[in-house]
Write an enzyme that holds these catalytic residues in place. Sequence first.
Site, PDB file in Angstrom:
ATOM      1  N   TYR A 237      57.638   0.005  24.846  1.00 58.16           N
ATOM      2  CA  TYR A 237      57.019   0.215  26.054  1.00 58.16           C
ATOM      3  C   TYR A 237      55.796  -0.887  26.009  1.00 58.16           C
ATOM      4  O   TYR A 237      55.041  -1.240  26.856  1.00 58.16           O
ATOM      5  CB  TYR A 237      56.574   1.790  26.543  1.00 58.16           C
ATOM      6  CG  TYR A 237      56.245   1.729  27.982  1.00 58.16           C
ATOM      7  CD1 TYR A 237      57.063   1.271  28.820  1.00 58.16           C
ATOM      8  CD2 TYR A 237      55.084   2.415  28.316  1.00 58.16           C
ATOM      9  CE1 TYR A 237      56.838   1.684  30.259  1.00 58.16           C
ATOM     10  CE2 TYR A 237      54.747   2.753  29.607  1.00 58.16           C
ATOM     11  CZ  TYR A 237      55.381   2.198  30.578  1.00 58.16           C
ATOM     12  OH  TYR A 237      55.136   2.571  32.069  1.00 58.16           O
TER      13      TYR A 237
ATOM     14  N   LYS B 154      49.151   1.775  31.188  1.00 58.75           N
ATOM     15  CA  LYS B 154      49.134   3.160  31.395  1.00 58.75           C
ATOM     16  C   LYS B 154      48.238   4.009  30.947  1.00 58.75           C
ATOM     17  O   LYS B 154      47.644   4.942  31.627  1.00 58.75           O
ATOM     18  CB  LYS B 154      50.536   3.847  31.348  1.00 58.75           C
ATOM     19  CG  LYS B 154      51.714   3.185  32.078  1.00 58.75           C
ATOM     20  CD  LYS B 154      51.569   3.439  33.527  1.00 58.75           C
ATOM     21  CE  LYS B 154      52.745   2.965  34.289  1.00 58.75           C
ATOM     22  NZ  LYS B 154      52.540   2.946  35.653  1.00 58.75           N
TER      23      LYS B 154
END
Length: 254
Positions: free
Chosen positions: A153, A160
């Site tokens: 990720y 995020k």
Amino acid sequence: MGLLDGKRLLVTGVLTDASIAFNVAKLAQEEGAQVVLTGFGRLSLVERIAKRLPEPPPVIELDVQNTDHLDTLADRVGAHLDGLDGVVHSIGFAPQSCLGGNFLNTSWEDVATAVHVSTFSFKSLAVACLPLMKEGGAVVGLDFDATKAWPVYDWMGVAKAGLESCSRYLARDLGKHGIRVNLVAAGPLRTMAAKSIPGFKEFEDSWPERAPLGWDLADTAPAAKACVALLSDWFPATTGEIVHVDGGVHAMGA
Ligand SMILES: NC(=O)c1ccc[n+]([C@@H]2O[C@H](COP(=O)([O-])OP(=O)(O)OC[C@H]3O[C@@H](n4cnc5c(N)ncnc54)[C@H](O)[C@@H]3O)[C@@H](O)[C@H]2O)c1
């Protein structure tokens, strides 16, 4: 009586009918809301998908990197709705070099794009909608738990983490306008954004096993329901919060 009777909502992020935002718009309409969608890029595609909703809503163009789009957003939404009670941010993008195990070599330019589209835009969207939110309301964003370093990720995880922080600062500054700001941290879902993550299969394989409630990678309804709940009047004193809709994975040890 629907949970969102009389609510006027702006929903961003519909791309396909697998998009989390598609299910948010669908459930919101079923619960009595009036919805306007924004689309990015392929507007005719978004308009076609919008026709699959119970009440095909207007679609207006929004690229969150385009300041003209943001500056004119309130007027363009105002042509369809006389105000807004809720805004859904369901937007994420990172160039390929930001994902998939290239963490140590990604360029700042690519990281900047990821942060602009996935993090800063939460603030840009909320501020662009502020003139329409005179009676207060709710802003809801889609998060992926950023308290841990995940496989593949990478810089999207950093974006995020920024989104989670941005949400708390927005909650601080928009509280005086009666606006609540919250995030739904969803588990992995097979959407277009997820398919563009090289190595996404690592999540697909482990998540359903690790989740005490189990996890269906193809079902966006649990995340969409949480968004609808946060847009409703049933969280009147909740802001700066992250609601995990992940089958319980965030609460488990390794
Ligand atoms: N799919 C998952 O596993 C998962 C899990 C947790 C959180 N999320 C988050 O949910 C949100 C929605 O993603 P999704 O999974 O439904 O995928 P999706 O691909 O259906 O939606 C992503 C949306 O972002 C939009 N977008 C990209 N760049 C944009 C720009 N410059 N301006 C405006 N819009 C832009 C796309 O048009 C698309 O509608 C994202 O924030 C994503 O990070 C997804």
